[in-house]
Design a protein around this motif. Structure first.
Motif, PDB file in Angstrom:
ATOM      1  N   PHE A  36       0.832  -1.201   0.000  1.00  0.00           N
ATOM      2  CA  PHE A  36       0.000   0.000   0.000  1.00  0.00           C
ATOM      3  C   PHE A  36       0.871   1.257   0.000  1.00  0.00           C
ATOM      4  O   PHE A  36       0.605   2.208  -0.748  1.00  0.00           O
ATOM      5  CB  PHE A  36      -0.936  -0.006   1.209  1.00  0.00           C
ATOM      6  N   CYS A  37       1.929   1.290   0.818  1.00  0.00           N
ATOM      7  CA  CYS A  37       2.825   2.447   0.875  1.00  0.00           C
ATOM      8  C   CYS A  37       3.550   2.659  -0.457  1.00  0.00           C
ATOM      9  O   CYS A  37       3.724   3.800  -0.907  1.00  0.00           O
ATOM     10  CB  CYS A  37       3.839   2.289   2.010  1.00  0.00           C
ATOM     11  N   GLN A  42       4.174   5.986  -5.299  1.00  0.00           N
ATOM     12  CA  GLN A  42       4.259   6.095  -6.755  1.00  0.00           C
ATOM     13  C   GLN A  42       3.154   7.002  -7.305  1.00  0.00           C
ATOM     14  O   GLN A  42       3.379   7.769  -8.231  1.00  0.00           O
ATOM     15  CB  GLN A  42       4.187   4.708  -7.405  1.00  0.00           C
ATOM     16  N   THR A  43       1.967   6.912  -6.745  1.00  0.00           N
ATOM     17  CA  THR A  43       0.861   7.770  -7.171  1.00  0.00           C
ATOM     18  C   THR A  43       1.178   9.227  -6.863  1.00  0.00           C
ATOM     19  O   THR A  43       0.939  10.111  -7.695  1.00  0.00           O
ATOM     20  CB  THR A  43      -0.443   7.348  -6.472  1.00  0.00           C
ATOM     21  N   LEU A  61       4.126  10.572  -6.635  1.00  0.00           N
ATOM     22  CA  LEU A  61       5.186  10.980  -7.551  1.00  0.00           C
ATOM     23  C   LEU A  61       4.612  11.337  -8.921  1.00  0.00           C
ATOM     24  O   LEU A  61       4.989  12.346  -9.523  1.00  0.00           O
ATOM     25  CB  LEU A  61       6.224   9.863  -7.682  1.00  0.00           C
ATOM     26  N   ILE A  62       3.680  10.560  -9.408  1.00  0.00           N
ATOM     27  CA  ILE A  62       3.041  10.834 -10.704  1.00  0.00           C
ATOM     28  C   ILE A  62       2.265  12.151 -10.649  1.00  0.00           C
ATOM     29  O   ILE A  62       2.308  12.948 -11.583  1.00  0.00           O
ATOM     30  CB  ILE A  62       2.126   9.658 -11.118  1.00  0.00           C
ATOM     31  N   ILE A  63       1.571  12.392  -9.554  1.00  0.00           N
ATOM     32  CA  ILE A  63       0.798  13.631  -9.412  1.00  0.00           C
ATOM     33  C   ILE A  63       1.729  14.840  -9.409  1.00  0.00           C
ATOM     34  O   ILE A  63       1.451  15.847 -10.064  1.00  0.00           O
ATOM     35  CB  ILE A  63      -0.070  13.589  -8.142  1.00  0.00           C
ATOM     36  N   VAL A  64       2.843  14.756  -8.702  1.00  0.00           N
ATOM     37  CA  VAL A  64       3.796  15.863  -8.658  1.00  0.00           C
ATOM     38  C   VAL A  64       4.372  16.125 -10.041  1.00  0.00           C
ATOM     39  O   VAL A  64       4.477  17.277 -10.488  1.00  0.00           O
ATOM     40  CB  VAL A  64       4.919  15.579  -7.632  1.00  0.00           C
ATOM     41  N   LYS A  65       4.739  15.080 -10.768  1.00  0.00           N
ATOM     42  CA  LYS A  65       5.286  15.250 -12.117  1.00  0.00           C
ATOM     43  C   LYS A  65       4.254  15.844 -13.058  1.00  0.00           C
ATOM     44  O   LYS A  65       4.569  16.705 -13.868  1.00  0.00           O
ATOM     45  CB  LYS A  65       5.785  13.923 -12.666  1.00  0.00           C
ATOM     46  N   SER A  66       3.012  15.409 -12.974  1.00  0.00           N
ATOM     47  CA  SER A  66       1.987  15.937 -13.869  1.00  0.00           C
ATOM     48  C   SER A  66       1.694  17.397 -13.565  1.00  0.00           C
ATOM     49  O   SER A  66       1.391  18.169 -14.465  1.00  0.00           O
ATOM     50  CB  SER A  66       0.715  15.101 -13.800  1.00  0.00           C
ATOM     51  N   THR A  67       1.787  17.801 -12.317  1.00  0.00           N
ATOM     52  CA  THR A  67       1.592  19.197 -11.956  1.00  0.00           C
ATOM     53  C   THR A  67       2.684  20.053 -12.572  1.00  0.00           C
ATOM     54  O   THR A  67       2.424  21.130 -13.098  1.00  0.00           O
ATOM     55  CB  THR A  67       1.589  19.371 -10.428  1.00  0.00           C
ATOM     56  N   ARG A  68       3.918  19.579 -12.533  1.00  0.00           N
ATOM     57  CA  ARG A  68       5.035  20.306 -13.116  1.00  0.00           C
ATOM     58  C   ARG A  68       4.835  20.460 -14.625  1.00  0.00           C
ATOM     59  O   ARG A  68       5.039  21.519 -15.186  1.00  0.00           O
ATOM     60  CB  ARG A  68       6.335  19.562 -12.824  1.00  0.00           C
TER      61      ARG A  68
END
Length: 156
Positions: free
Chosen positions: A25-26, A31-32, A34-41
């Motif tokens: 779960f962690c 990973q989720t 990390l994907i959200i941060v990259k997509s925001t950038r």
């Protein structure tokens, strides 16, 4: 008749399985995130490009462009408008249209017939040139010693 004594608690296998589930779960959660941060950038970069194109279109159809107290004033379709910073956004006033968001500061300057826009987001400065006029040459508005990230021309 003998009764079996019921022991309370978890077996070692149950404890290991629950730790394994928590670890999985962690990992998925990190990973989720990390994907959200990259997509925001990436979204900020895409929004910046779109905002520059929008500025280019608006100013290409505008007249009487001038800077008054770090606000870019212009006449667009016979009405007065201006770009200004409101909180953490660059907005077009006479109304309230957000052009750039999540910015720390924005600054408009003029050098000859060239208009410069620089803004800062997350302590990263981005500079842009707005070149006005058909016969304008790129080097006429070169900024000495400043790396220009955004460059766009307006043909009036």
């Amino acid at each position: 008749m003998k009764f079996m004594k019921q022991e309370q608690g978890f077996t070692m296998i149950e404890a290991l399985l629950s730790l394994l589930c928590a670890a999985v779960f962690c990992i998925v959660l990190s990973q989720t995130a990390l994907i959200i941060v990259k997509s925001t950038r990436v979204n900020h970069e895409a929004e910046d490009i779109l905002a520059i194109k929008q500025l280019q279109l608006i100013l290409a159809q505008s007249k009487s462009i001038r800077i008054i107290q770090n606000e870019l004033h212009f006449i667009y379709h016979q009405e007065d408008f201006y770009f200004t910073q409101y909180k953490n956004a660059l907005v077009k006033r006479k109304g309230f249209e957000v052009i750039l968001q999540d910015i720390d500061s924005v600054r408009f300057t003029r050098s000859g017939s060239c208009y410069h826009m620089s803004y800062e987001r997350n302590h990263q400065k981005k500079d842009g040139l707005i070149l006005t006029g058909i016969s304008m040459i790129k080097t006429a508005c070169a900024m000495d010693g400043v790396e220009t990230m955004l460059l766009f021309m307006l043909n009036l």
